[in-house]
Design a protein around this motif. Structure first.
Motif, PDB file in Angstrom:
ATOM      1  N   MET A   1       7.810  -5.119  15.765  1.00  0.00           N
ATOM      2  CA  MET A   1       7.820  -5.288  14.309  1.00  0.00           C
ATOM      3  C   MET A   1       6.902  -4.275  13.626  1.00  0.00           C
ATOM      4  O   MET A   1       5.783  -4.037  14.058  1.00  0.00           O
ATOM      5  CB  MET A   1       7.343  -6.716  13.959  1.00  0.00           C
ATOM      6  N   LYS A   2       7.395  -3.714  12.526  1.00  0.00           N
ATOM      7  CA  LYS A   2       6.662  -2.713  11.766  1.00  0.00           C
ATOM      8  C   LYS A   2       5.375  -3.305  11.179  1.00  0.00           C
ATOM      9  O   LYS A   2       5.347  -4.471  10.798  1.00  0.00           O
ATOM     10  CB  LYS A   2       7.544  -2.262  10.600  1.00  0.00           C
ATOM     11  N   LYS A   3       4.362  -2.533  11.099  1.00  0.00           N
ATOM     12  CA  LYS A   3       3.131  -2.989  10.449  1.00  0.00           C
ATOM     13  C   LYS A   3       2.704  -1.961   9.405  1.00  0.00           C
ATOM     14  O   LYS A   3       2.774  -0.760   9.636  1.00  0.00           O
ATOM     15  CB  LYS A   3       2.033  -3.179  11.492  1.00  0.00           C
ATOM     16  N   MET A   4       2.283  -2.461   8.240  1.00  0.00           N
ATOM     17  CA  MET A   4       1.815  -1.558   7.202  1.00  0.00           C
ATOM     18  C   MET A   4       0.315  -1.325   7.378  1.00  0.00           C
ATOM     19  O   MET A   4      -0.467  -2.267   7.373  1.00  0.00           O
ATOM     20  CB  MET A   4       2.101  -2.158   5.828  1.00  0.00           C
ATOM     21  N   ILE A   5      -0.046  -0.055   7.576  1.00  0.00           N
ATOM     22  CA  ILE A   5      -1.464   0.315   7.655  1.00  0.00           C
ATOM     23  C   ILE A   5      -1.791   1.039   6.350  1.00  0.00           C
ATOM     24  O   ILE A   5      -1.295   2.142   6.094  1.00  0.00           O
ATOM     25  CB  ILE A   5      -1.741   1.263   8.851  1.00  0.00           C
ATOM     26  N   ALA A   6      -2.588   0.384   5.519  1.00  0.00           N
ATOM     27  CA  ALA A   6      -2.733   0.843   4.139  1.00  0.00           C
ATOM     28  C   ALA A   6      -4.035   1.598   3.897  1.00  0.00           C
ATOM     29  O   ALA A   6      -5.100   1.223   4.401  1.00  0.00           O
ATOM     30  CB  ALA A   6      -2.662  -0.330   3.190  1.00  0.00           C
ATOM     31  N   GLY A   7      -3.932   2.661   3.117  1.00  0.00           N
ATOM     32  CA  GLY A   7      -5.092   3.323   2.533  1.00  0.00           C
ATOM     33  C   GLY A   7      -5.084   3.055   1.037  1.00  0.00           C
ATOM     34  O   GLY A   7      -4.022   3.064   0.414  1.00  0.00           O
ATOM     35  N   VAL A   8      -6.261   2.787   0.491  1.00  0.00           N
ATOM     36  CA  VAL A   8      -6.343   2.370  -0.913  1.00  0.00           C
ATOM     37  C   VAL A   8      -7.270   3.304  -1.687  1.00  0.00           C
ATOM     38  O   VAL A   8      -8.407   3.536  -1.270  1.00  0.00           O
ATOM     39  CB  VAL A   8      -6.878   0.925  -1.008  1.00  0.00           C
ATOM     40  N   PHE A   9      -6.788   3.824  -2.794  1.00  0.00           N
ATOM     41  CA  PHE A   9      -7.650   4.582  -3.703  1.00  0.00           C
ATOM     42  C   PHE A   9      -8.076   3.682  -4.866  1.00  0.00           C
ATOM     43  O   PHE A   9      -7.220   3.141  -5.571  1.00  0.00           O
ATOM     44  CB  PHE A   9      -6.921   5.817  -4.245  1.00  0.00           C
ATOM     45  N   GLY A  10      -9.363   3.536  -5.036  1.00  0.00           N
ATOM     46  CA  GLY A  10      -9.870   2.802  -6.187  1.00  0.00           C
ATOM     47  C   GLY A  10     -10.030   1.326  -5.909  1.00  0.00           C
ATOM     48  O   GLY A  10      -9.068   0.626  -5.602  1.00  0.00           O
ATOM     49  N   ALA A  11     -11.261   0.822  -6.025  1.00  0.00           N
ATOM     50  CA  ALA A  11     -11.501  -0.609  -5.820  1.00  0.00           C
ATOM     51  C   ALA A  11     -12.396  -1.126  -6.936  1.00  0.00           C
ATOM     52  O   ALA A  11     -13.478  -1.668  -6.713  1.00  0.00           O
ATOM     53  CB  ALA A  11     -12.089  -0.872  -4.442  1.00  0.00           C
ATOM     54  N   ASN A  27       1.293  -8.835   8.144  1.00  0.00           N
ATOM     55  CA  ASN A  27       1.810  -7.537   8.564  1.00  0.00           C
ATOM     56  C   ASN A  27       1.240  -6.368   7.753  1.00  0.00           C
ATOM     57  O   ASN A  27       1.788  -5.272   7.757  1.00  0.00           O
ATOM     58  CB  ASN A  27       3.346  -7.529   8.504  1.00  0.00           C
ATOM     59  N   VAL A  28       0.152  -6.623   7.062  1.00  0.00           N
ATOM     60  CA  VAL A  28      -0.501  -5.549   6.313  1.00  0.00           C
ATOM     61  C   VAL A  28      -1.954  -5.441   6.768  1.00  0.00           C
ATOM     62  O   VAL A  28      -2.671  -6.444   6.814  1.00  0.00           O
ATOM     63  CB  VAL A  28      -0.473  -5.832   4.794  1.00  0.00           C
ATOM     64  N   GLU A  29      -2.372  -4.230   7.114  1.00  0.00           N
ATOM     65  CA  GLU A  29      -3.790  -3.998   7.400  1.00  0.00           C
ATOM     66  C   GLU A  29      -4.332  -3.004   6.368  1.00  0.00           C
ATOM     67  O   GLU A  29      -3.763  -1.928   6.187  1.00  0.00           O
ATOM     68  CB  GLU A  29      -3.958  -3.416   8.811  1.00  0.00           C
ATOM     69  N   VAL A  30      -5.385  -3.399   5.690  1.00  0.00           N
ATOM     70  CA  VAL A  30      -6.034  -2.453   4.782  1.00  0.00           C
ATOM     71  C   VAL A  30      -7.098  -1.718   5.599  1.00  0.00           C
ATOM     72  O   VAL A  30      -8.142  -2.272   5.926  1.00  0.00           O
ATOM     73  CB  VAL A  30      -6.648  -3.163   3.558  1.00  0.00           C
ATOM     74  N   LYS A  31      -6.794  -0.469   5.956  1.00  0.00           N
ATOM     75  CA  LYS A  31      -7.669   0.246   6.889  1.00  0.00           C
ATOM     76  C   LYS A  31      -8.813   0.949   6.160  1.00  0.00           C
ATOM     77  O   LYS A  31      -9.960   0.895   6.594  1.00  0.00           O
ATOM     78  CB  LYS A  31      -6.853   1.278   7.668  1.00  0.00           C
ATOM     79  N   THR A  32      -8.496   1.620   5.048  1.00  0.00           N
ATOM     80  CA  THR A  32      -9.481   2.484   4.398  1.00  0.00           C
ATOM     81  C   THR A  32      -9.417   2.334   2.883  1.00  0.00           C
ATOM     82  O   THR A  32      -8.323   2.237   2.317  1.00  0.00           O
ATOM     83  CB  THR A  32      -9.185   3.956   4.752  1.00  0.00           C
TER      84      THR A  32
END
Lengths: 334, 334, 334, 334
Positions: A1-11, A27-32
């Motif tokens: 199963m696909k997994k979303m590895i997320a990078g986020v700009f702005g918090a 199924n979502v990982e917020v990595k950076t």
């Protein structure tokens, strides 16, 4: 199963809110997370263990990251977006695209060829109320659409400092309603006419803006539309919509906290509209993420694209001009 | 074309209200009014030119009079009704038939053989709200009826002097709801159980009555019912009804003066229920007369008969006994 | 006590309706009706015994007549009105004053000096819903008015033959809404802008008119307004209104026949808006007469004057021009 | 800062739902789940890494665990509860306590001396609608409470197999409403009277139970109450409540998904009540956990205690007897 590895700009405030929600999906990982300031995130990140950085390339160069969320300040949107389209296939970006139509149009020239999936944060499209109105149009329950009416009133006006850099009421506030108009009616806006004034606070006029406006729309499919906006409704966040057509009408009223009615000698009271936009659109935000994540999982398109964001801005541009010239203004095509 | 020439007994407050309404029908002439007192009618009658008399026989002996309306005080009802059945075919009488079940039953023995058309003034049957509920049952829109719920609350309690001679809350006030129960469910009430108290005013208890009650009903068709009554709802005349069945439910809410909603910082206000019974049931009164006049014109039956009035009284009798004995009580048959 | 002795011009469908209502007031006598045709009135007049005539002077020369009602066809309005002002002090006339603004302005020059009491038949001012909205403005419950919104949709479009002679949608239909706008906001309309089309029936366009329009208004007190009108709402006569201001908003929803809700597997149904204009505005008509009769009895002014009618026509004139020129149009002053 | 380390008994459908929710709180760690079957949890637990065991002592003997959640089947409740009170201070247990009043009373004798904080899963207390009704009573907005009315209808009846082991409609279904009654009115129930029948499905009667009932309550503070329950409302999960008192009334209507109204030629449709209990009470569940976690963090008491659960069962016991004997039954004290 696909997994979303997320990078986020702005918090910032809204960015953190989004991240907290994203963390609830298995199924979502917020990595950076990349932000210009990190201090305010240390405590908040304690139990999250997201990698925090000031270096954008920690996201762009990370081959594992396959989705990028842009929650940064508007002036960073376009440069981050363009780089993002070079590195990942799925990008979620808060509205508006930029504060300058020309910059947005330039970006459009670059991104339109990339065939990447870009979802803009027009969260209201995902509100259950408005979705039901749209469905009534798609299923032709109300027949051919004749008239769209949107009421959009904020509970409180922003500070004058914000007003000055906001880009004006059409780009800053009504942009949501312009996107909603196209979404609900299923047709582009061709012409606009606006009357407006600063009825809430004269200082807003001094700052070069207005706080109240009535906006008329003419759609490509001949339907007519009207949006009335105000920066201040003391009774709450007033977000209503009505679509009228040849076979009927559908009216979306406000959301309230409880369905209680209190009857006393003086009056029968029901709840005021919810006041806070996050509370009001909590379901919309949830549906917005889920749609994006599902699109990612199934390699699908999204509901609200870059092109949609651009078109909303072009309507805002025309409204500004109409207000200034007191004439009907044609919306620029792309 | 047939014309109704009416004789009227009793022109107190409600009698005058009825007469004024009857005068608006082209095919109705109010020829004679008989009351024990006439002074208060002189001024009111000036532009009406109705013949006023204290002699009952001026009505009974008048061969031209073909319909009799009995709006006199309850203790005169039965004697006037019985004489009326000897002289005309169409009689309209205010509820209740009498304050004594035995007297009502005796009268029933006499009138039931006469095959005259007697309409009792259970005006609520003719209310558009409640008619629509009944239609939903008749058309089986809500399927087989399972549960009837009636809320019946007066805006203000009567004076203690009235309470003492009223015949008690069941005969005086709930009698409307008993009639409504049979009308809506379309079945007779077989058993009742009551809990009650004087929660509004302890003096009502001292006067031998109560002001608040919850009444359970078991119908012949197995449906269950519940009526809650109160002598005082400070917010208005609270008259609601709900019928629940195998295929759905229909709920009749209160009537209000306007459909406005006022939204301020404090609350969203809608109208309170109408306060005054005549205002609340103005359409019902109108429909009540029209039904009677139409029955007269077309030699039809009426919707609310002497037998219906008797049955409502027998339910009231059972409720009183249930309240006193704290047991389930069977309703007497006829 | 004063008595109103009325002469009536015109007894078509709406004229007869008005007369029937007037007959219910004890202090009003309808003495004479003048119409171009009398045959259709013979049967109807049987129990009324009103003097019927084709000769206008039977009303104007009758010294006993002290109030004149003009329910005739629009082209007779002005000549009858002017003669009426020479003979009585109280005149009630159906709207519109005429189909030609110039004729109306000429009449205004004549009648304005006469200081007679002329009430125009803008019945909607007397609707309980809209009166409550107006009161909220007068009492400043909603603060300073910012935005007025009116929805005005007929249940069915008129025939094409009528459309051709109607004077156009603004003069024929929206005129009520123009009067309502001034009444609710308490200020004159200075500028208008209109978008419109024939979305209901293209034949209406061929006949030189439109059937759907959105009308923007700018008031002298700086408030903004918007009216959306349509010749056809399949679900009923849609008559809603909203006034939004600095301290809140008041919303008047449609009137319905019953306050029932039917819940089935498929949906929860409430009543559609009332369909027929007389049924919808039955209370408004009643209040309209009462206000006029009271003004007569107490030598008071009326709520809706000739000047009001003229001003509504001037707004209609500006709207027509705005639609034709696609520009903002200033409303002519008087 | 305190952290809750939780052990969980039972992870069936509702248990898993609860655990998923608990996992969203930063200050809660679900360390161990004990169930009689573990296979169905392996996949679900993959990204959760909770320790799974069939051995109850893995929870009871774990000194780190400071809160226990009991979501197991009802027959395990009491033994797990008693052991839990020997090991932790904070226990959350699903209702009902047991299927036998005698067993519950025995348990009460043991736990009442332990001064542990036990919260029972009467989630409805935490519903925003019902909380607002309770607040209106506490703040005396509606004055002295006179009459409580609860409508409680499930969307679908359970299977006959379930009915047979359910403990009967009063213990299985109405128990929520009994708890709600005490909570809303703020007083104990002293007497009950019940009429009931199997109107939905005769097989339920064959299985020794009923599916429809009207339950009357007499409270210690003299208020009266009535609950009507049904196992099947085809239009959704019907959960309404009304409290009427000396100064007014407060009515809690159902929750719906959207606040849209669709108007067509046939009818004006609004949303049906939500169908699924988890969807209906999603906020209540969330508030229920938060209250428990907050109580844990602040060493506070909880809103719904073991004693409350016991009292609800004693009302259910009385109702069963009243139904069987057709008499008023006093509720046992403790």
């Amino acid at each position: 199963m696909k997994k979303m590895i997320a990078g986020v700009f702005g918090a910032g405030r809204i960015g953190k809110f989004h991240v907290e929600n994203l963390l609830q999906y298995d199924n979502v990982e917020v990595k950076t997370i990349c932000d210009v300031q990190l201090d305010h995130l240390i405590e908040w990140n304690k139990d999250k263990n997201i990698f925090l950085t000031k270096n954008e390339d920690d996201i762009f160069d990370d081959k594992e990251i396959n989705a990028i969320f842009i929650f940064s300040s508007t002036d960073q949107h376009i440069s981050q977006l363009i780089k993002a389209t070079q590195n990942v296939d799925y990008i979620f970006m808060e509205k508006p695209i930029s504060k300058s139509i020309d910059a947005t149009l330039e970006a459009w020239e670059i991104v339109k060829s990339k065939s990447k999936t870009i979802q803009l944060g027009f969260n209201r499209r995902f509100d259950p109320n408005f979705k039901k109105v749209k469905e009534a149009r798609v299923k032709e329950t109300i027949g051919v659409p004749h008239v769209l009416k949107i009421t959009s009133r904020d509970p409180e006006p922003p500070g004058i400092d914000y007003v000055k850099v906001s880009g004006g009421i059409f780009m800053d506030m009504a942009i949501h309603d312009f996107d909603m108009s196209r979404y609900i009616v299923g047709s582009d806006v061709e012409e606009v006419f606006v009357m407006g004034d600063a009825l809430v606070n004269p200082k807003i006029k001094e700052a070069g803006d207005i706080d109240t406006a009535i906006i008329q729309l003419k759609f490509a499919n001949n339907a007519l539309g009207v949006i009335d906006i105000s920066r201040e409704a003391v009774y709450g966040y007033d977000q209503r919509l009505e679509l009228f057509g040849s076979k009927g009408a559908i009216i979306a009223d406000n959301k309230v906290e409880t369905s209680t009615k209190l009857l006393t000698k003086d009056c029968s009271c029901v709840d005021n509209p919810l006041h806070f936009f996050i509370e009001r659109y909590i379901d919309a935000y949830k549906n917005e993420y889920e749609t994006f994540i599902e699109a990612f999982m199934n390699n699908d398109n999204v509901i609200c694209s870059f092109e949609d964001g651009l078109k909303a801005e072009l309507i805002a541009e025309a409204c500004k001009k109409s207000y200034e010239t007191k004439t009907v203004v044609k919306v620029r095509g792309i």
